[in-house]
Design a protein around this motif. Structure first.
Motif, PDB file in Angstrom:
ATOM      1  N   LEU A   1      21.402  -2.011 -14.780  1.00  0.00           N
ATOM      2  CA  LEU A   1      22.786  -2.332 -14.904  1.00  0.00           C
ATOM      3  C   LEU A   1      23.936  -1.225 -14.544  1.00  0.00           C
ATOM      4  N   ALA A   2      23.391  -0.043 -15.019  1.00  0.00           N
ATOM      5  CA  ALA A   2      24.218   1.374 -14.723  1.00  0.00           C
ATOM      6  C   ALA A   2      24.228   1.692 -13.140  1.00  0.00           C
ATOM      7  N   ARG A   3      23.124   1.273 -12.567  1.00  0.00           N
ATOM      8  CA  ARG A   3      23.091   1.263 -10.919  1.00  0.00           C
ATOM      9  C   ARG A   3      24.088   0.606 -10.426  1.00  0.00           C
ATOM     10  N   LYS A   4      24.023  -0.720 -11.044  1.00  0.00           N
ATOM     11  CA  LYS A   4      25.036  -1.858 -10.358  1.00  0.00           C
ATOM     12  C   LYS A   4      26.464  -1.550 -10.526  1.00  0.00           C
ATOM     13  N   TYR A   5      26.752  -1.160 -11.706  1.00  0.00           N
ATOM     14  CA  TYR A   5      28.154  -1.224 -12.295  1.00  0.00           C
ATOM     15  C   TYR A   5      28.732   0.232 -12.177  1.00  0.00           C
ATOM     16  N   HIS A   6      28.053   1.377 -12.214  1.00  0.00           N
ATOM     17  CA  HIS A   6      28.409   2.871 -12.252  1.00  0.00           C
ATOM     18  C   HIS A   6      29.778   3.003 -11.425  1.00  0.00           C
TER      19      HIS A   6
ATOM     20  N   LEU B   1      27.159  10.961 -12.998  1.00  0.00           N
ATOM     21  CA  LEU B   1      26.084  10.263 -12.474  1.00  0.00           C
ATOM     22  C   LEU B   1      24.681  10.809 -13.199  1.00  0.00           C
ATOM     23  N   GLN B   2      24.891  12.066 -13.392  1.00  0.00           N
ATOM     24  CA  GLN B   2      23.430  12.674 -14.098  1.00  0.00           C
ATOM     25  C   GLN B   2      23.279  11.807 -15.720  1.00  0.00           C
ATOM     26  N   ARG B   3      24.490  11.969 -16.381  1.00  0.00           N
ATOM     27  CA  ARG B   3      24.344  11.506 -17.595  1.00  0.00           C
ATOM     28  C   ARG B   3      24.111  10.048 -17.726  1.00  0.00           C
ATOM     29  N   ASP B   4      24.995   9.260 -16.775  1.00  0.00           N
ATOM     30  CA  ASP B   4      24.989   7.743 -17.018  1.00  0.00           C
ATOM     31  C   ASP B   4      23.731   7.063 -16.442  1.00  0.00           C
ATOM     32  N   LEU B   5      23.152   7.875 -15.157  1.00  0.00           N
ATOM     33  CA  LEU B   5      22.154   7.188 -14.668  1.00  0.00           C
ATOM     34  C   LEU B   5      20.776   7.786 -14.788  1.00  0.00           C
ATOM     35  N   GLU B   6      20.947   8.984 -15.777  1.00  0.00           N
ATOM     36  CA  GLU B   6      19.913   9.623 -16.221  1.00  0.00           C
ATOM     37  C   GLU B   6      19.198  10.150 -14.908  1.00  0.00           C
ATOM     38  N   LEU B   7      19.886  10.979 -14.208  1.00  0.00           N
ATOM     39  CA  LEU B   7      19.081  11.247 -13.202  1.00  0.00           C
ATOM     40  C   LEU B   7      18.707  12.816 -13.414  1.00  0.00           C
ATOM     41  N   GLY B   8      17.544  13.486 -12.628  1.00  0.00           N
ATOM     42  CA  GLY B   8      17.444  14.949 -12.544  1.00  0.00           C
ATOM     43  C   GLY B   8      18.237  15.560 -11.499  1.00  0.00           C
TER      44      GLY B   8
ATOM     45  N   ALA C   1      27.508   0.699 -21.179  1.00  0.00           N
ATOM     46  CA  ALA C   1      27.074   2.036 -21.745  1.00  0.00           C
ATOM     47  C   ALA C   1      27.242   1.873 -23.142  1.00  0.00           C
ATOM     48  N   GLU C   2      28.228   1.190 -23.609  1.00  0.00           N
ATOM     49  CA  GLU C   2      28.514   0.975 -25.045  1.00  0.00           C
ATOM     50  C   GLU C   2      27.141   0.313 -25.885  1.00  0.00           C
ATOM     51  N   ALA C   3      26.887  -0.429 -24.992  1.00  0.00           N
ATOM     52  CA  ALA C   3      25.695  -1.385 -25.699  1.00  0.00           C
ATOM     53  C   ALA C   3      24.457  -0.479 -25.727  1.00  0.00           C
ATOM     54  N   TYR C   4      24.179   0.005 -24.680  1.00  0.00           N
ATOM     55  CA  TYR C   4      23.106   1.125 -24.509  1.00  0.00           C
ATOM     56  C   TYR C   4      23.072   2.219 -25.804  1.00  0.00           C
TER      57      TYR C   4
END
Lengths: 316, 113
Positions: free
Chosen positions: A28-33, B71-78, A50-53
């Motif tokens: 979902l993060a990939r879809k909505y970021h 991006l790094q934090r939210d998508l947990e990227l290296g 993000a909050e749910a996670y």
């Protein structure tokens, strides 16, 4: 406040494993970021995900959430209030992360920010405020000439308990002439408040230019397509064209072709160096022609021997 | 309420030091150093030969590093993945801008009768 169905938001069942939750979040993060997504409401959707996670990835928070959920706290008409005497055993701190989780989240797990930040510096409490970002959309003319705009900006504020909340602040700003698409401007001292005598942060403003009905923009260069009649290009002429500075006269050389570009150096957006203004010739036919005009065309057909498609025929 | 005070927007004028960037953007110095070393942002000169105390970051670099952090934090990227994502996003953005500029120009040439 509204009870948040975190399992639904992450599109997982309530028995989902930690691994399933992580996978669902990543998908979902990939879809909505907001930095990568073109979905409508991406930002709002991502915030919820993000909050749910944040809650479901942490076994302690998840257990507390499950308890409250099982108590039917979502009760009357979907309204939620924490059970009497509720106090979370977990504590929520964020290090420069999501600062706006929902009221529901805050009522369960506490607020972020304030104390964490104010004590982070130990004895030297002297700390400058955060910089705040905003975007400002302008018309091309406004950016070119400079203008005054009223902006609404969401800025952090520290309350008497040292907690950070946000408010919308209106600012009257002056945009310098010649501001380019994507440039980042700043206003000193209009960001978040400082701590312990530290100055306020700055406001950073990214400029977005709206599309113009006549001019297309490529960096600092402007292009204008100018319709001209066949005999105007055949014989050459002077025409008046609109530019950002007002109208200007342009000479069309005799024998010009459709698609040919004339460059008015330095007449694009200002800068160092300034952009150019391009006039592109587009030959157009007049709508209604008289029988006399038609006869003149016939004369031309007999007089001018030319084949604009010669290149194809040689190959055939 | 709008105050009558007029705030002037200025370009570039001032730059952020490494310390300021850490404090004002709640960023980790190690993260900023990694971003400079991998070429995500520039530190105002040849970063490798300059002492970190002399690094200076422009407003555009500041916004870029914030994006990198999100991006790094939210998508947990290296780090490597993040560099790749940022590069591809840049490319997408510039292609989108080009397509929209070309479409706009095409409008002046094509129309159905």
């Amino acid at each position: 406040m509204e009870f948040k169905e975190y399992y639904k938001l992450l599109e997982v069942g309530e028995k989902a494993s930690a691994d399933d939750i992580k996978k669902a979040y990543k998908r979902l993060a990939r879809k909505y970021h907001p930095d990568v997504s073109k979905e409508p409401d991406a930002e709002q959707k991502f915030k919820e995900v993000a909050e749910a996670y944040e809650v479901l990835k942490d076994p302690a928070k998840r257990e507390e959430y499950d308890q409250v959920r099982a108590m039917g706290a979502q009760g009357k008409g979907g309204r939620f209030s924490p059970p009497p005497g509720w106090e979370s055993a977990t504590h929520f701190y964020e290090g420069g992360g999501h600062s706006d989780f929902s009221d529901f989240f805050e009522s369960m797990f506490g607020r972020d920010g304030g104390f964490h930040r104010s004590y982070a510096g130990g004895q030297q409490m002297h700390m400058r405020g955060e910089d705040v970002h905003a975007e400002l959309a302008l018309l091309l003319e406004e950016a070119y000439q400079g203008c005054e705009q009223i902006m609404q900006v969401r800025v952090p504020e520290v309350d008497e308990r040292g907690l950070i909340s946000h408010r919308i602040k209106k600012l009257r700003v002056k945009v310098p002439a010649g501001t380019a698409e994507g440039s980042v401007l700043r206003i000193k001292g209009q960001g978040g408040p400082g701590l312990g005598g530290g100055g306020a942060g700055d406001l950073l403003v990214t400029i977005k230019l709206a599309e113009h009905p006549l001019f297309s923009l490529d960096g600092k260069n402007l292009t204008l397509v100018v319709p001209v009649l066949p005999w105007e290009v055949a014989l050459g002429c002077k025409i008046t064209v609109p530019t950002l500075k007002g109208r200007t006269r342009v000479s069309i050389p005799a024998g010009s072709q459709t698609g040919q570009k004339l460059r008015l150096a330095g007449q694009g957006l200002p800068g160092n160096p300034a952009g150019d203004f391009f006039v592109v010739i587009k030959v157009v036919m007049p709508d209604n022609i008289s029988s006399k005009a038609k006869a003149l065309y016939q004369g031309l057909q007999e007089e001018v021997v030319a084949n604009p498609r010669a290149a194809w025929e040689e190959k055939a | 309420m709008t105050s009558n005070e007029i705030h002037e927007l200025v370009e570039g004028m001032q730059e952020w030091s490494l310390l300021e960037l850490c404090q004002r953007h709640l960023l980790d110095a190690d993260f900023i150093v990694a971003c400079v070393e991998s070429g995500i942002i520039e530190a105002g000169g040849l970063a490798a030969t300059m002492p970190q105390a002399e690094w200076r970051f422009s407003a555009a670099a500041v916004l870029r590093i914030e994006k990198a952090r999100r991006l790094q934090r939210d998508l947990e990227l290296g780090l490597g993945e993040m560099v790749l994502v940022l590069d591809l996003l840049d490319e997408v953005e510039s292609l989108r801008a080009e397509v929209s500029s070309l479409r706009k120009r095409l409008q002046h040439w094509e129309h159905s009768s």
